[in-house]
Design an enzyme around this catalytic site. Sequence first.
Site, PDB file in Angstrom:
ATOM      1  N   HIS A 446       0.814  -1.216   0.000  1.00  0.00           N
ATOM      2  CA  HIS A 446       0.000   0.000   0.000  1.00  0.00           C
ATOM      3  C   HIS A 446       0.848   1.267   0.000  1.00  0.00           C
ATOM      4  CE1 HIS A 446      -3.737   1.861  -0.131  1.00  0.00           C
ATOM      5  NE2 HIS A 446      -4.304   1.449   0.992  1.00  0.00           N
ATOM      6  N   ASP A 450      -2.382   1.766  -4.772  1.00  0.00           N
ATOM      7  CA  ASP A 450      -3.648   2.110  -4.132  1.00  0.00           C
ATOM      8  C   ASP A 450      -4.711   1.072  -4.476  1.00  0.00           C
ATOM      9  OD1 ASP A 450      -4.814   2.823  -6.716  1.00  0.00           O
ATOM     10  OD2 ASP A 450      -3.567   4.623  -6.583  1.00  0.00           O
TER      11      ASP A 450
END
Length: 476
Positions: A446, A450
């Site tokens: 992350h 995204d």
Amino acid sequence: VCIHRVRSCSSIRFIKSKYVCVFDKSALKFSHQQRLFRASAVSCGQIVQFKLSDIGEGITEVTVKEWYIKEGDSVSQFDSICEVQSDKASVTITSRYDGVIRKLHYSIDEIAFVGKPLVDIEIDASKGVAPEEDVVETPPMSHEEHTHQEIKGHKTLATPAVRRLAMENNIKLSEVVGTGKDNRILKEDILNYLAKQTGAILPPSPKAEIVPPLRKTETVPAAPKDKAHKIPVPVSRPVAFSGKDKTEPVTGFQKAMVKTMSAALKIPHFGYCDEIDLTQLVQLREELKPLAEIRGVKLSFMPFFIKAASLGLLQYPILNASLDENCQNVTYKASHNIGVAMDTEQGLIVPNVKNVQVCSVFDIAVELNRLQSLGSAGQLGTSDLTGGTFTLSNIGTIGGTYAKPVILPPEVAIGALGKIQVLPRFNGKGEVFKAQIMNVSWSADHRIIDGATMARFSNLWKSYLENPASMLLDLK
């Protein structure tokens, strides 16, 4: 004969004469010959210690799994000495000398350290000892498969596996620039040279012979029917209850897992799940499976999953990237080296299929068959287990629908595939039909990926598998 001096050479004493006179042969008695020409039992060989050199990948110790020789055996160059197991791969060590084994420094399952002697070899003192080079490490192969090439009178530095790869692709090592230590030619150098010549990188293993389709008059063997669902049965093993705790060291692939998962813990994981309707893909595989078997290849669903992932990575290259330790630079990988998690007796291993972007589904199936065979035998090499850029884990072959896969650094994404289930679903008209459903669970880094990017990639991968004919438009 006027004897000037007597010199000893190897184990035979002979006479070097300075002056030769005419004499009567009958005057030379047999006893004199016995004194002048006699064999000596004293060995004049030189003992050298064959050390375990740096295997690479930061490996400092290995476990000796099997000895191919014993004390007193004669060996030649490139003969297999032993098989060792590191925390990354199984490696066969071959001899660099011609001689006789005098001592084995380790027993089976003992830890051998880099830079320490493996065996003592007695060589002919008259030949001398060549400067030490790196230990030759190759998958097991016969002595006839090794070749020698020289550049301006000097032997090129390359392992037998690299020489074999060059020989299979008709490449002269003298034309390849080595990027390893002391200009050693590496496997990557051969593949890069081949890519410049042909525009594509060929798989290192020989492809199966292509067999043309059968004529209409010939019968095609029927595809085997799906096996009935079986209830898992516990494996009966002899129970040895001692009542005492047992402590064992963490070695081999378990040790590699400790290092990898400790590094993976630093990555913030993002999860995403979805379900895939594989009804059309199941039908397509049933049609292609007999043709692949005729070519000697077992065709599973995994080659389709891998190829669809590669097509998706072309659109979303961020998922085929790596992030440096300082999180300052992102490297987009040109090759799609897609790893496949395998459950073996040695533990979890993740070999990868190299350059999927230039491979067909059949090419991937051939390479998967090779990796699975080597993995079952514990013979996977370091090159098969390193260099991965993206990973798929087919946990569904054992059981389960969902998983939470852990990213393998330095990769940034991984997918876990569940089992294929027959479930009721509704079509566009609201009618219930029988569908082949598989669930997928993605994990992504992350820090650079995204949720929207992961979801779009998953949707594209899903569309290729739900409509396998659409893959033909993007296949290269």
